[in-house]
Motif scaffolding. Structure first.
Motif, PDB file in Angstrom:
ATOM      1  N   ARG A  71     -12.077  83.682 -29.939  1.00 31.70           N
ATOM      2  CA  ARG A  71     -13.216  83.722 -30.874  1.00 31.70           C
ATOM      3  C   ARG A  71     -14.553  83.607 -30.165  1.00 31.70           C
ATOM      4  NH1 ARG A  71     -11.425  80.534 -36.334  1.00 31.70           N
ATOM      5  NH2 ARG A  71      -9.923  82.083 -36.971  1.00 31.70           N
ATOM      6  N   ARG A 128      -6.725  77.248 -26.241  1.00 36.08           N
ATOM      7  CA  ARG A 128      -8.100  76.732 -26.358  1.00 36.08           C
ATOM      8  C   ARG A 128      -8.460  75.760 -25.240  1.00 36.08           C
ATOM      9  NH1 ARG A 128      -6.958  74.791 -32.409  1.00 36.08           N
ATOM     10  NH2 ARG A 128      -5.025  74.286 -31.332  1.00 36.08           N
ATOM     11  N   ARG A 179      -0.133  81.226 -37.445  1.00 37.28           N
ATOM     12  CA  ARG A 179      -1.490  80.677 -37.359  1.00 37.28           C
ATOM     13  C   ARG A 179      -2.513  81.745 -37.712  1.00 37.28           C
ATOM     14  NH1 ARG A 179      -2.145  75.969 -34.250  1.00 37.28           N
ATOM     15  NH2 ARG A 179      -4.290  76.644 -33.914  1.00 37.28           N
ATOM     16  N   ASP A 204      -4.545  76.441 -42.745  1.00 38.10           N
ATOM     17  CA  ASP A 204      -4.899  77.499 -41.791  1.00 38.10           C
ATOM     18  C   ASP A 204      -3.682  78.316 -41.348  1.00 38.10           C
ATOM     19  OD1 ASP A 204      -3.874  75.378 -40.430  1.00 38.10           O
ATOM     20  OD2 ASP A 204      -5.615  75.074 -39.123  1.00 38.10           O
ATOM     21  N   ASP A 251      -5.585  81.719 -36.616  1.00 38.12           N
ATOM     22  CA  ASP A 251      -6.543  81.993 -35.531  1.00 38.12           C
ATOM     23  C   ASP A 251      -6.036  83.003 -34.506  1.00 38.12           C
ATOM     24  OD1 ASP A 251      -4.694  80.228 -34.421  1.00 38.12           O
ATOM     25  OD2 ASP A 251      -6.150  78.734 -33.782  1.00 38.12           O
ATOM     26  N   ASN A 252      -4.752  82.933 -34.128  1.00 35.85           N
ATOM     27  CA  ASN A 252      -4.275  83.887 -33.113  1.00 35.85           C
ATOM     28  C   ASN A 252      -3.079  84.711 -33.596  1.00 35.85           C
ATOM     29  OD1 ASN A 252      -2.248  81.995 -33.051  1.00 35.85           O
ATOM     30  ND2 ASN A 252      -2.550  81.394 -30.917  1.00 35.85           N
TER      31      ASN A 252
END
Ligand code: RP5
Length: 307
Positions: A49, A241, A180, A273, A182-183
């Motif tokens: 991100r 991360r 997830r 999430d 996010d990824n």
């Protein structure tokens, strides 16, 4: 030693292992061990991100003990973590003085891997270099503690009989995995331990939020988690991360529904999430976020399941 005796050495070693199988503690500590484990996921080229490129770090250059005079990683802390209650203030600071390697008020700054070094006022990743300094998108400098509930059941046919793999003859275990947001990777439905929070509370909360997203069976879920889980791992997570100054660590417990009558029967629903959730067959093809597959493997060993 004759060449015949030399050729027998691997066999002798195998016999020794079979006679003295590693204890679960030894297996756990071998998952991610400073000085041996080399970052895999958190040396990704582009920091998630962001448009920040990590400084390239080869396998050999991961360890701090390896000289790397040209190492010049960029610093990056995601703007959105500024001012969040769950995040530390920036460093260096005249007012914020974290107590490294100990419980700092309610915030646990201890690593499961022993005391980490602090260099120029910043904690150093106990595994090694990641190609990035700062906190990235992690809230805490140093260890960011998470908890991972590995909820499992045996795979069964329509009549309720447990299914075994035809090749290994071992029963097939299934786990609740979330995708997830996010990824987009499948993962154990874990989450961050809040300051002062008991890990058992985090485990149940994260599972309920990410994999159930409803509360009509709240009492049964409560009882299932209260019955207790088996700890299978405690330590570093090779999370995408991680940075040189901030990293994930987790406590992972297995909650097993042996007869499939409890959580094993619930309808799963992705929440928080997570974009998806499902019961997933566990075997050696399992690909999960970070080093979650290695952690799940510990469950397989303990339950003597098919892999
Ligand atoms: C992983 O990230 C941990 O093992 C845990 O599953 C998860 C916690 O982070 P969030 O899902 O809260 O972002 O490293």
């Amino acid at each position: 030693m004759t060449s015949f005796e030399f050729a027998l050495l691997p066999l002798l070693y195998l016999l020794l292992i079979l006679k003295n199988p590693p204890t679960s503690a030894q297996m756990m500590s071998s998952l991610v061990k400073p000085g041996i484990f080399r970052h895999l996921m958190c040396r990704n080229n582009m920091y998630p991100r962001s448009s920040v490129l990590r400084y390239p770090v080869s396998d050999e250059q991961v360890f701090w003990s390896e000289p790397f005079p040209d190492y010049c990683p960029p610093a990056y802390t995601a703007p959105h973590i500024g001012g969040q209650v769950w995040a530390d203030p920036p460093l260096p600071s005249d007012t914020f003085r974290p107590q490294w390697n100990q419980l700092d008020g309610q915030v646990n700054r201890e690593s499961f891997h022993g005391a980490y070094n602090v260099q120029n006022g910043l904690p150093l990743n106990p595994i090694g270099r990641t190609g990035l300094t700062g906190r990235g998108s992690l809230g805490r400098w140093g260890p960011n503690h998470a908890a991972d509930p590995i909820v499992t059941r045996w795979k069964r046919d329509g009549q309720g009989a447990i299914l075994a793999n035809l090749t290994t003859g071992k029963n097939i275990i299934q786990m609740v995995a979330i995708q997830r947001s996010d990824n987009k990777l499948w993962a154990i439905p874990g989450g961050m331990v809040d300051p002062g929070e008991n890990v058992s509370v985090t485990l149940k909360r994260e599972f309920t939020e990410e994999a159930l997203n409803f509360t009509d069976k709240a009492n049964m879920v409560e009882r299932f988690f209260q019955a207790g889980g088996v700890q299978v791992y405690q330590g570093y997570v090779d999370d995408f991360r991680n940075t040189d100054n901030a990293w994930m660590e987790t406590t992972a417990l297995n909650f097993h529904d042996e007869d499939g009558s409890q959580v094993g029967q619930l309808e799963l629903m992705a929440g928080d999430d997570a974009t998806n959730v499902r019961w997933t067959d566990v075997d050696s093809n399992l690909k999960l976020h970070a080093n979650h597959a290695d952690i799940v493997r510990e469950v397989v060993i303990r339950r003597n399941a098919h892999w």
